[in-house]
Design a protein around this motif. Sequence first.
Motif, PDB file in Angstrom:
ATOM      1  N   ALA A  20      49.367  81.209 -57.267  1.00 45.98           N
ATOM      2  CA  ALA A  20      47.846  80.465 -56.471  1.00 45.98           C
ATOM      3  C   ALA A  20      46.222  80.788 -57.504  1.00 45.98           C
ATOM      4  CB  ALA A  20      47.554  80.623 -55.082  1.00 45.98           C
ATOM      5  N   HIS A  21      46.704  82.433 -57.880  1.00 51.35           N
ATOM      6  CA  HIS A  21      45.407  82.780 -58.488  1.00 51.35           C
ATOM      7  C   HIS A  21      46.159  82.047 -60.104  1.00 51.35           C
ATOM      8  CE1 HIS A  21      44.048  83.308 -54.718  1.00 51.35           C
ATOM      9  NE2 HIS A  21      45.128  84.129 -54.244  1.00 51.35           N
ATOM     10  N   SER A  22      46.754  81.640 -60.718  1.00 49.63           N
ATOM     11  CA  SER A  22      47.345  81.868 -61.799  1.00 49.63           C
ATOM     12  C   SER A  22      46.481  80.579 -63.400  1.00 49.63           C
ATOM     13  CB  SER A  22      48.366  81.269 -61.993  1.00 49.63           C
ATOM     14  OG  SER A  22      49.369  80.645 -61.429  1.00 49.63           O
ATOM     15  N   HIS A  23      46.683  80.461 -64.015  1.00 47.80           N
ATOM     16  CA  HIS A  23      45.871  79.209 -65.194  1.00 47.80           C
ATOM     17  C   HIS A  23      46.683  78.199 -64.565  1.00 47.80           C
ATOM     18  CE1 HIS A  23      43.901  77.031 -68.604  1.00 47.80           C
ATOM     19  NE2 HIS A  23      45.041  77.361 -68.746  1.00 47.80           N
ATOM     20  N   GLU A  24      48.086  78.121 -64.234  1.00 48.51           N
ATOM     21  CA  GLU A  24      49.031  76.578 -63.901  1.00 48.51           C
ATOM     22  C   GLU A  24      48.520  76.356 -63.049  1.00 48.51           C
ATOM     23  OE1 GLU A  24      52.992  79.217 -65.125  1.00 48.51           O
ATOM     24  OE2 GLU A  24      52.082  80.516 -64.319  1.00 48.51           O
ATOM     25  N   ALA A  25      48.035  77.203 -61.968  1.00 44.69           N
ATOM     26  CA  ALA A  25      48.104  76.375 -60.869  1.00 44.69           C
ATOM     27  C   ALA A  25      46.827  76.111 -59.903  1.00 44.69           C
ATOM     28  CB  ALA A  25      48.322  77.866 -59.368  1.00 44.69           C
ATOM     29  N   GLY A  26      45.458  76.366 -61.573  1.00 49.06           N
ATOM     30  CA  GLY A  26      44.629  75.575 -61.097  1.00 49.06           C
ATOM     31  C   GLY A  26      43.372  76.617 -61.086  1.00 49.06           C
ATOM     32  N   ASP A  27      43.472  78.142 -61.533  1.00 49.39           N
ATOM     33  CA  ASP A  27      43.148  78.740 -61.960  1.00 49.39           C
ATOM     34  C   ASP A  27      41.424  79.013 -61.038  1.00 49.39           C
ATOM     35  OD1 ASP A  27      43.548  79.094 -64.747  1.00 49.39           O
ATOM     36  OD2 ASP A  27      42.353  77.186 -65.642  1.00 49.39           O
ATOM     37  N   VAL A  28      42.029  79.711 -60.017  1.00 50.40           N
ATOM     38  CA  VAL A  28      41.380  79.776 -58.768  1.00 50.40           C
ATOM     39  C   VAL A  28      41.683  81.627 -58.498  1.00 50.40           C
ATOM     40  CG1 VAL A  28      41.231  79.967 -55.946  1.00 50.40           C
ATOM     41  CG2 VAL A  28      42.107  77.610 -57.126  1.00 50.40           C
ATOM     42  N   SER A  29      39.980  81.768 -58.937  1.00 53.76           N
ATOM     43  CA  SER A  29      39.898  83.245 -58.421  1.00 53.76           C
ATOM     44  C   SER A  29      40.690  83.953 -57.150  1.00 53.76           C
ATOM     45  CB  SER A  29      38.980  83.763 -59.157  1.00 53.76           C
ATOM     46  OG  SER A  29      38.012  83.443 -58.089  1.00 53.76           O
ATOM     47  N   PRO A  30      41.202  84.940 -57.725  1.00 54.85           N
ATOM     48  CA  PRO A  30      41.481  85.737 -56.058  1.00 54.85           C
ATOM     49  C   PRO A  30      40.758  86.321 -55.067  1.00 54.85           C
ATOM     50  CG  PRO A  30      41.866  86.627 -58.023  1.00 54.85           C
ATOM     51  CD  PRO A  30      41.823  85.546 -58.253  1.00 54.85           C
ATOM     52  N   PRO A  31      41.085  86.507 -54.301  1.00 54.08           N
ATOM     53  CA  PRO A  31      39.885  86.973 -52.622  1.00 54.08           C
ATOM     54  C   PRO A  31      39.552  88.838 -53.328  1.00 54.08           C
ATOM     55  CG  PRO A  31      42.262  86.631 -51.916  1.00 54.08           C
ATOM     56  CD  PRO A  31      42.493  86.163 -53.761  1.00 54.08           C
ATOM     57  N   LEU A  32      38.255  88.919 -53.596  1.00 54.05           N
ATOM     58  CA  LEU A  32      38.126  90.374 -53.919  1.00 54.05           C
ATOM     59  C   LEU A  32      37.185  91.187 -52.793  1.00 54.05           C
ATOM     60  CD1 LEU A  32      37.609  89.768 -57.576  1.00 54.05           C
ATOM     61  CD2 LEU A  32      39.338  91.148 -57.079  1.00 54.05           C
ATOM     62  N   ARG A  33      37.472  92.739 -52.140  1.00 55.37           N
ATOM     63  CA  ARG A  33      36.903  93.218 -51.245  1.00 55.37           C
ATOM     64  C   ARG A  33      36.155  94.063 -52.242  1.00 55.37           C
ATOM     65  NH1 ARG A  33      37.364  89.234 -49.976  1.00 55.37           N
ATOM     66  NH2 ARG A  33      37.900  88.224 -48.073  1.00 55.37           N
ATOM     67  N   TRP A  34      35.212  94.945 -52.131  1.00 52.79           N
ATOM     68  CA  TRP A  34      34.762  96.398 -52.300  1.00 52.79           C
ATOM     69  C   TRP A  34      34.153  97.379 -51.562  1.00 52.79           C
ATOM     70  CZ3 TRP A  34      33.864  91.471 -55.414  1.00 52.79           C
ATOM     71  CH2 TRP A  34      32.721  91.293 -55.612  1.00 52.79           C
ATOM     72  N   SER A  35      33.800  98.121 -52.258  1.00 50.43           N
ATOM     73  CA  SER A  35      32.733  99.303 -51.314  1.00 50.43           C
ATOM     74  C   SER A  35      32.323 100.944 -52.632  1.00 50.43           C
ATOM     75  CB  SER A  35      33.475  99.480 -50.322  1.00 50.43           C
ATOM     76  OG  SER A  35      34.248 100.522 -50.559  1.00 50.43           O
ATOM     77  N   GLU A  36      31.785 101.157 -51.930  1.00 53.81           N
ATOM     78  CA  GLU A  36      30.686 102.328 -52.700  1.00 53.81           C
ATOM     79  C   GLU A  36      29.764 102.011 -53.614  1.00 53.81           C
ATOM     80  OE1 GLU A  36      34.798 103.599 -51.598  1.00 53.81           O
ATOM     81  OE2 GLU A  36      34.229 103.526 -49.711  1.00 53.81           O
ATOM     82  N   VAL A  37      29.339 101.079 -53.284  1.00 53.92           N
ATOM     83  CA  VAL A  37      28.537 100.598 -54.285  1.00 53.92           C
ATOM     84  C   VAL A  37      26.588 101.427 -54.087  1.00 53.92           C
ATOM     85  CG1 VAL A  37      26.365  98.737 -55.439  1.00 53.92           C
ATOM     86  CG2 VAL A  37      29.190  98.466 -54.689  1.00 53.92           C
ATOM     87  N   PRO A  38      26.778 102.418 -55.220  1.00 53.45           N
ATOM     88  CA  PRO A  38      25.326 102.433 -54.952  1.00 53.45           C
ATOM     89  C   PRO A  38      24.292 102.654 -54.789  1.00 53.45           C
ATOM     90  CG  PRO A  38      26.538 103.542 -57.506  1.00 53.45           C
ATOM     91  CD  PRO A  38      27.070 101.849 -56.538  1.00 53.45           C
ATOM     92  N   GLU A  39      23.589 102.675 -53.941  1.00 55.03           N
ATOM     93  CA  GLU A  39      22.374 102.460 -53.002  1.00 55.03           C
ATOM     94  C   GLU A  39      21.179 101.826 -55.060  1.00 55.03           C
ATOM     95  OE1 GLU A  39      20.200 103.721 -50.575  1.00 55.03           O
ATOM     96  OE2 GLU A  39      22.302 104.641 -48.916  1.00 55.03           O
ATOM     97  N   GLU A  40      21.432 102.713 -55.909  1.00 59.17           N
ATOM     98  CA  GLU A  40      20.070 102.485 -56.463  1.00 59.17           C
ATOM     99  C   GLU A  40      20.857 101.198 -57.753  1.00 59.17           C
ATOM    100  OE1 GLU A  40      22.930 105.349 -57.652  1.00 59.17           O
ATOM    101  OE2 GLU A  40      22.060 104.912 -55.725  1.00 59.17           O
TER     102      GLU A  40
END
Length: 150
Positions: A20-40
């Motif tokens: 579902a996140h491939s070029h042949e399926a329409g180039d829909v970026s995958p869901p992403l989550r992140w943490s620990e981004v520095p406050e600065e």
Amino acid sequence: MDEITLRSPAFDDHAAVPKAHSHEAGDVSPPLRWSEVPEEAVELVFTCEDPDAPVGTFVHWLLAGIPPETEGLEAGDVPPEAVPGRSDYGRLGYGGPHPPPGDRPHRYFFRLRALAEPSGLSEGFSAGDLDEALKDKVIAAGTLVGVYGR
């Protein structure tokens, strides 16, 4: 350098990226989550690259200007403040995995970097522009690797 935890609800690290996140399926970026981004951090920058492409590293996604308080992206979403770069497909935005048929599965490196200063990048920037803009500004980074074959 600090480490950002980067993950996706769609696939585990070093596991298959769903079709579902491939070029042949329409180039829909995958869901992403992140943490620990520095406050600065003042800006986040996102890339997706395939180092296994036959022509050398193929750029699938360049995205700058992500607000540092952002904690993730839903599938196909991009923050309105974000600045898209040009992928090696020749267009703005995400271009999904699409290795040549018969190749062994390729690795796709999704990388998030936190910057101490604004990147100064504008719409349509290239991977080379990004490399220049990141010099001496990256204070944290995280990587998630997906695999895809056809």
